[in-house]
Design an enzyme around this catalytic site. Sequence first.
Site, mmCIF file in Angstrom:
data_model
loop_
_atom_site.group_PDB
_atom_site.id
_atom_site.type_symbol
_atom_site.label_atom_id
_atom_site.label_comp_id
_atom_site.label_asym_id
_atom_site.label_seq_id
_atom_site.Cartn_x
_atom_site.Cartn_y
_atom_site.Cartn_z
ATOM 1 N N LEU A 29 0.886 -1.157 0.000
ATOM 2 C CA LEU A 29 0.000 0.000 0.000
ATOM 3 C C LEU A 29 0.923 1.206 0.000
ATOM 4 C CD1 LEU A 29 -2.516 -0.887 2.904
ATOM 5 C CD2 LEU A 29 -2.524 -1.696 0.543
ATOM 6 N N ASP B 8 -1.292 11.638 11.352
ATOM 7 C CA ASP B 8 -1.551 10.799 10.164
ATOM 8 C C ASP B 8 -3.057 10.743 9.938
ATOM 9 O OD1 ASP B 8 -1.655 8.894 8.170
ATOM 10 O OD2 ASP B 8 -0.246 7.510 9.138
ATOM 11 N N ARG C 169 -4.596 9.306 7.351
ATOM 12 C CA ARG C 169 -4.979 8.305 6.347
ATOM 13 C C ARG C 169 -5.902 7.215 6.901
ATOM 14 N NH1 ARG C 169 0.903 6.645 4.497
ATOM 15 N NH2 ARG C 169 1.226 7.071 6.699
HETATM 16 N N1 GTP Z 1 2.303 15.535 6.328
HETATM 17 C C1 GTP Z 1 3.472 15.043 5.893
HETATM 18 N N2 GTP Z 1 3.456 14.010 5.028
HETATM 19 C C2 GTP Z 1 4.631 13.514 4.626
HETATM 20 C C3 GTP Z 1 5.864 14.016 5.043
HETATM 21 N N3 GTP Z 1 6.855 13.309 4.450
HETATM 22 C C4 GTP Z 1 6.243 12.384 3.670
HETATM 23 N N4 GTP Z 1 4.906 12.498 3.771
HETATM 24 C C5 GTP Z 1 3.852 11.651 3.212
HETATM 25 O O1 GTP Z 1 3.868 10.453 3.932
HETATM 26 C C6 GTP Z 1 3.324 9.411 3.150
HETATM 27 C C7 GTP Z 1 4.266 8.206 3.193
HETATM 28 O O2 GTP Z 1 3.547 7.150 2.810
HETATM 29 P P1 GTP Z 1 4.030 5.649 2.663
HETATM 30 O O3 GTP Z 1 5.096 5.558 1.621
HETATM 31 O O4 GTP Z 1 2.788 4.834 2.461
HETATM 32 O O5 GTP Z 1 4.805 5.312 3.969
HETATM 33 P P2 GTP Z 1 4.492 5.061 5.459
HETATM 34 O O6 GTP Z 1 3.094 5.297 5.883
HETATM 35 O O7 GTP Z 1 5.503 5.822 6.173
HETATM 36 O O8 GTP Z 1 4.739 3.518 5.682
HETATM 37 P P3 GTP Z 1 5.665 2.471 4.957
HETATM 38 O O9 GTP Z 1 4.705 1.474 4.394
HETATM 39 O O10 GTP Z 1 6.505 1.892 6.020
HETATM 40 O O11 GTP Z 1 6.451 3.177 3.911
HETATM 41 C C8 GTP Z 1 3.101 9.987 1.765
HETATM 42 O O12 GTP Z 1 1.727 10.322 1.616
HETATM 43 C C9 GTP Z 1 3.970 11.256 1.784
HETATM 44 O O13 GTP Z 1 3.461 12.275 0.938
HETATM 45 C C10 GTP Z 1 5.851 15.105 5.969
HETATM 46 O O14 GTP Z 1 6.872 15.592 6.446
HETATM 47 N N5 GTP Z 1 4.634 15.578 6.350
#
Ligand code: GTP
Length: 211
Positions: A63, A139, A141
């Site tokens: 995902l 978060d 989501r």
């Molecule tokens: N609000 C915010 N969002 C961020 C930041 N850095 C990255 N993102 C968002 O964080 C999300 C990362 O999503 P995923 O790649 O699914 O990663 P994850 O939820 O950390 O979990 P993994 O499955 O372990 O990768 C994306 O929607 C990015 O746009 C930040 O500093 N602030």
Amino acid sequence: MQVREELASQHPHQLVRYVESAQLPMDMGTFTMHGFVEKKTGKEHVALSYGEIDTNKPVLIRLHSECLTGDALFSLRCDCGFQLNKALKNIVEHGSGVLLYLRQEGRGIGLLNKIRAYHLQDEGADTVEANEKLGFAADMRSYDFCKGILHYFGINEVKLMTNNPRKVNSLTKASINVVERVPLREGRNPYNNNYLNIKARKLGHMLDEIV
Ligand SMILES: Nc1nc2c(ncn2[C@@H]2O[C@H](COP(=O)(O)OP(=O)(O)OP(=O)(O)O)[C@@H](O)[C@H]2O)c(=O)[nH]1
Ligand SMILES: [Zn+2]
């Protein structure tokens, strides 16, 4: 418990509407791209499938939440682009699998708010504090609708590529059997080192902290 029962009883067809599929050739292999509309929000999501999806066995899936800066613009502020690349490569090496590309930019706050959050981080806030200063939860989501996309493929059992315990819990609550979590530790660099440490410390990601 009540939420778990509600989710488990929610019919997958109520969650997303399938639209169309098309070939997506990439350097690493040719995937098929399937388009869906999330009924609750109207958001357009895609699933990239590779090979024969045998639903008698756990299917290798990811995902992946949208990150324009990391996935498309080569940003080193996060690990997203590296994880996207590695997840697709893992699927090709495995011979089959599905990557759900979820339109939840900025952990659900949207692109422009993510730029606001990055600005606050430039001034010293961490990734969680920045969201909170903007009035958002750390978060935002939800993964409930993923059950609808997985149902389209007939998938009930998965090997999930992630370091994020919330993803494992959300699928489990939606009655998807996560038989294995496959770590996806990619792309740590001087620009995202602190960000990844904060994800481990405050958001529970299963990452080794490197100071
Ligand atoms: N609000 C915010 N969002 C961020 C930041 N850095 C990255 N993102 C968002 O964080 C999300 C990362 O999503 P995923 O790649 O699914 O990663 P994850 O939820 O950390 O979990 P993994 O499955 O372990 O990768 C994306 O929607 C990015 O746009 C930040 O500093 N602030
Ligand atoms: Zn990112």
